[in-house]
Design a protein around this motif. Structure first.
Motif, mmCIF file in Angstrom:
data_model
loop_
_atom_site.group_PDB
_atom_site.id
_atom_site.type_symbol
_atom_site.label_atom_id
_atom_site.label_comp_id
_atom_site.label_asym_id
_atom_site.label_seq_id
_atom_site.Cartn_x
_atom_site.Cartn_y
_atom_site.Cartn_z
ATOM 1 N N MET A 1 0.836 -1.195 0.000
ATOM 2 C CA MET A 1 0.000 0.000 0.000
ATOM 3 C C MET A 1 0.873 1.249 0.000
ATOM 4 S SD MET A 1 -2.925 1.139 2.741
ATOM 5 C CE MET A 1 -3.555 2.805 2.793
ATOM 6 N N VAL A 2 0.463 2.265 -0.750
ATOM 7 C CA VAL A 2 1.178 3.538 -0.778
ATOM 8 C C VAL A 2 1.162 4.147 0.616
ATOM 9 C CG1 VAL A 2 1.184 5.854 -1.765
ATOM 10 C CG2 VAL A 2 0.571 3.914 -3.194
ATOM 11 N N LYS A 3 2.261 4.773 0.988
ATOM 12 C CA LYS A 3 2.359 5.341 2.332
ATOM 13 C C LYS A 3 1.471 6.578 2.481
ATOM 14 C CE LYS A 3 6.938 3.700 3.669
ATOM 15 N NZ LYS A 3 8.297 4.094 4.098
ATOM 16 N N ALA A 4 1.039 6.799 3.711
ATOM 17 C CA ALA A 4 0.242 7.974 4.036
ATOM 18 C C ALA A 4 0.963 8.756 5.132
ATOM 19 C CB ALA A 4 -1.149 7.565 4.506
ATOM 20 N N LEU A 5 0.878 10.061 5.057
ATOM 21 C CA LEU A 5 1.523 10.927 6.048
ATOM 22 C C LEU A 5 0.527 11.229 7.166
ATOM 23 C CD1 LEU A 5 4.088 12.702 6.658
ATOM 24 C CD2 LEU A 5 2.822 14.586 5.614
ATOM 25 N N THR A 6 0.776 10.677 8.346
ATOM 26 C CA THR A 6 -0.155 10.880 9.457
ATOM 27 C C THR A 6 0.447 11.701 10.595
ATOM 28 O OG1 THR A 6 0.521 8.762 10.429
ATOM 29 C CG2 THR A 6 -1.413 8.756 8.983
ATOM 30 N N LYS A 7 1.760 11.947 10.545
ATOM 31 C CA LYS A 7 2.408 12.694 11.624
ATOM 32 C C LYS A 7 3.591 13.472 11.059
ATOM 33 C CE LYS A 7 4.608 12.047 16.148
ATOM 34 N NZ LYS A 7 5.081 11.047 17.154
ATOM 35 N N THR A 8 3.763 14.708 11.527
ATOM 36 C CA THR A 8 4.944 15.479 11.140
ATOM 37 C C THR A 8 5.587 16.080 12.383
ATOM 38 O OG1 THR A 8 3.944 17.683 10.846
ATOM 39 C CG2 THR A 8 3.750 16.128 9.001
ATOM 40 N N ASP A 9 6.889 16.273 12.301
ATOM 41 C CA ASP A 9 7.634 16.902 13.397
ATOM 42 C C ASP A 9 8.864 17.592 12.798
ATOM 43 O OD1 ASP A 9 8.383 17.681 15.930
ATOM 44 O OD2 ASP A 9 9.461 15.814 16.362
ATOM 45 N N PHE A 10 8.601 18.590 11.962
ATOM 46 C CA PHE A 10 9.688 19.299 11.293
ATOM 47 C C PHE A 10 10.298 20.352 12.213
ATOM 48 C CE2 PHE A 10 6.813 18.130 7.674
ATOM 49 C CZ PHE A 10 7.673 17.217 7.078
ATOM 50 N N HIS A 11 11.488 20.766 11.851
ATOM 51 C CA HIS A 11 12.171 21.846 12.582
ATOM 52 C C HIS A 11 12.749 22.799 11.543
ATOM 53 C CE1 HIS A 11 11.763 19.711 16.410
ATOM 54 N NE2 HIS A 11 12.057 18.623 15.736
ATOM 55 N N PHE A 12 11.898 23.693 11.068
ATOM 56 C CA PHE A 12 12.314 24.642 10.038
ATOM 57 C C PHE A 12 13.051 25.827 10.660
ATOM 58 C CE2 PHE A 12 8.242 22.844 8.282
ATOM 59 C CZ PHE A 12 8.839 22.071 7.288
ATOM 60 N N THR A 39 -1.892 16.874 6.049
ATOM 61 C CA THR A 39 -1.516 15.468 6.218
ATOM 62 C C THR A 39 -2.561 14.563 5.571
ATOM 63 O OG1 THR A 39 -2.697 15.030 8.284
ATOM 64 C CG2 THR A 39 -0.521 16.107 8.464
ATOM 65 N N ASP A 40 -2.324 13.268 5.652
ATOM 66 C CA ASP A 40 -3.281 12.288 5.134
ATOM 67 C C ASP A 40 -4.221 11.784 6.228
ATOM 68 O OD1 ASP A 40 -2.346 12.343 2.457
ATOM 69 O OD2 ASP A 40 -0.678 11.031 3.003
ATOM 70 N N ARG A 41 -4.207 12.459 7.404
ATOM 71 C CA ARG A 41 -5.174 12.086 8.441
ATOM 72 C C ARG A 41 -6.589 12.410 7.962
ATOM 73 N NH1 ARG A 41 -1.232 14.870 11.752
ATOM 74 N NH2 ARG A 41 -2.600 16.676 11.977
ATOM 75 N N ILE A 42 -7.540 11.660 8.470
ATOM 76 C CA ILE A 42 -8.941 11.929 8.148
ATOM 77 C C ILE A 42 -9.747 11.861 9.439
ATOM 78 C CG2 ILE A 42 -9.394 9.493 7.572
ATOM 79 C CD1 ILE A 42 -11.388 10.562 5.437
ATOM 80 N N SER A 43 -10.672 12.802 9.591
ATOM 81 C CA SER A 43 -11.493 12.833 10.799
ATOM 82 C C SER A 43 -12.967 12.743 10.441
ATOM 83 C CB SER A 43 -11.235 14.123 11.594
ATOM 84 O OG SER A 43 -11.776 15.238 10.908
ATOM 85 N N ALA A 44 -13.735 12.239 11.372
ATOM 86 C CA ALA A 44 -15.189 12.182 11.245
ATOM 87 C C ALA A 44 -15.765 12.082 12.643
ATOM 88 C CB ALA A 44 -15.620 10.990 10.394
ATOM 89 N N PHE A 45 -16.889 12.732 12.872
ATOM 90 C CA PHE A 45 -17.509 12.752 14.202
ATOM 91 C C PHE A 45 -16.499 13.227 15.263
ATOM 92 C CE2 PHE A 45 -19.918 9.301 11.980
ATOM 93 C CZ PHE A 45 -21.094 10.016 11.840
ATOM 94 N N ASP A 46 -15.683 14.216 14.888
ATOM 95 C CA ASP A 46 -14.723 14.842 15.808
ATOM 96 C C ASP A 46 -13.668 13.884 16.327
ATOM 97 O OD1 ASP A 46 -15.779 17.523 15.781
ATOM 98 O OD2 ASP A 46 -17.468 16.768 16.927
ATOM 99 N N VAL A 47 -13.359 12.855 15.570
ATOM 100 C CA VAL A 47 -12.295 11.936 15.972
ATOM 101 C C VAL A 47 -11.447 11.611 14.745
ATOM 102 C CG1 VAL A 47 -13.673 9.855 15.573
ATOM 103 C CG2 VAL A 47 -11.785 9.783 17.183
ATOM 104 N N ILE A 48 -10.139 11.479 14.952
ATOM 105 C CA ILE A 48 -9.233 11.139 13.864
ATOM 106 C C ILE A 48 -9.221 9.625 13.689
ATOM 107 C CG2 ILE A 48 -6.839 11.227 13.064
ATOM 108 C CD1 ILE A 48 -6.523 13.760 14.836
ATOM 109 N N TYR A 55 -2.681 10.249 -0.444
ATOM 110 C CA TYR A 55 -2.952 11.365 -1.372
ATOM 111 C C TYR A 55 -4.061 12.305 -0.907
ATOM 112 C CZ TYR A 55 -0.012 8.615 -4.488
ATOM 113 O OH TYR A 55 1.023 7.909 -5.022
ATOM 114 N N LYS A 56 -4.693 12.022 0.229
ATOM 115 C CA LYS A 56 -5.757 12.919 0.698
ATOM 116 C C LYS A 56 -5.213 14.320 0.963
ATOM 117 C CE LYS A 56 -9.068 13.656 4.448
ATOM 118 N NZ LYS A 56 -8.443 14.787 5.144
ATOM 119 N N GLY A 57 -4.050 14.408 1.599
ATOM 120 C CA GLY A 57 -3.474 15.715 1.884
ATOM 121 C C GLY A 57 -3.172 16.495 0.619
ATOM 122 N N GLN A 58 -2.645 15.823 -0.373
ATOM 123 C CA GLN A 58 -2.363 16.483 -1.650
ATOM 124 C C GLN A 58 -3.648 16.985 -2.296
ATOM 125 O OE1 GLN A 58 -0.235 14.118 -4.573
ATOM 126 N NE2 GLN A 58 -0.628 15.614 -6.199
#
Length: 317
Positions: A1-12, A39-48, A55-58
């Motif tokens: 399965m193609v990877k999904a981005l669910t968490k980020t922790d960048f330091h720009f 991100t590629d997170r998805i929420s519904a009914f106020d829960v992730i 590709y959802k984030g894109q």
């Protein structure tokens, strides 16, 4: 399965803080710029949900960017650039604690309230005798207060001003922008054979000026009906064909989950996540009228995003 981005922790460089929302991670750069990662997170009914959607984030980022550009003549917005398919960089504004929801058709939560006898929503009187999915005589604005946790709450224009949440002058500007943005969104949707049913806008202030911020006209923030067959289905009292993430909510309901006490989140299989991904890509192509091009380097999303954002910030100086 193609990877999904669910968490980020960048330091720009120049980063001062980070805010993790339900879907977007927002990085504050020197209290001047915001790097918003869809991100590629998805929420519904106020829960992730426990699994990301490839590709959802894109999809969300590129739809929002397209509509921010297509409405920039109506009101100023926060967007400066999209250095990565999943990232928008823009001006940091002080956000108003209100979401401006505008509805062109009686459906969703407004219909459920109406069916139960409610005839006033957020201070707006509704006509008698309306049916589900019927157009309002003119679009209505039903704002909500933005909650840090849990559900946003309906509130009237008068209460917003009385409580000092937004000044009367600023609210008048937001109201005007909301109606004009919605009209433009409806025009663009009509060209794609769609009806923009309802949506929400968020605004902020910078240097004394009101800006449109966050996303606009995406399937996460908006509801679309297919125009073809709308009148016939309405006349027969049949459900409308729609484009939104409502199909995810319906799937959860069918699996006995509405985030209520004692309910257990159903398993999100790889196959189901892939099917949702395909639906989001379909949404993108219907809403924009353009083919969706999957971004390269999908297997190493964080490296790609960090490289692209770092390069853009360095060029800006």
């Amino acid at each position: 399965m193609v990877k999904a981005l669910t968490k980020t922790d960048f330091h720009f460089k120049g980063q001062q803080s980070i805010y993790h929302g339900k879907v977007r991670d927002v990085y504050n750069i020197q209290d001047d710029l915001m790097v918003m990662v869809a991100t590629d997170r998805i929420s519904a009914f106020d829960v992730i949900l426990p699994k990301g959607i490839p590709y959802k984030g894109q999809v969300l980022n590129q739809i929002a960017a397209k509509f921010l550009d297509a409405t920039s003549d109506i009101c100023p917005n926060w967007k400066l650039a999209t250095p990565d398919p999943m990232v928008t960089v823009g001006l940091k504004c002080e956000g108003f604690r209100v979401e401006m929801i505008i509805r062109g058709i009686l459906t969703g939560s407004a219909w459920r309230d109406y069916k139960n006898g409610v005839r006033e929503i957020c201070g707006v009187r509704l006509p008698e005798g309306m049916k589900e999915n019927e157009r309002f005589p003119e679009p209505i604005i039903t704002p909500t207060t933005k909650a840090d946790e849990g559900h946003d709450l309906n509130i009237s224009k008068d209460e917003i001003i009385r409580q000092g949440i937004v000044s009367a002058d600023d609210y008048a500007v937001m109201e005007d922008y909301t109606r004009r943005l919605f009209a433009r969104g409806q025009e663009i949707a009509a060209r794609q054979g769609l009806i923009l049913v309802d949506t929400k806008y968020e605004f902020g202030k910078r240097d004394g000026k009101v800006y449109l911020i966050d996303e606009i006209h995406t399937p996460d923030s908006s509801r679309y009906f297919y125009a073809d067959g709308y009148e016939e289905k309405f006349a027969k009292g049949e459900p409308q064909r729609q484009l939104s993430k409502e199909f995810v909510r319906q799937w959860l309901i069918e699996h006995d989950f509405m985030n209520e006490l004692g309910q257990v989140m159903p398993e999100i299989t790889d196959e189901y996540a892939e099917s949702v991904s395909e639906r989001y890509i379909e949404l993108y192509e219907h809403i924009t009228g353009e083919p969706f091009e999957k971004a390269a380097d999908n297997d190493d999303l964080t490296t790609r995003i960090e490289r692209n954002v770092t390069s853009w910030l360095a060029e800006r100086g």
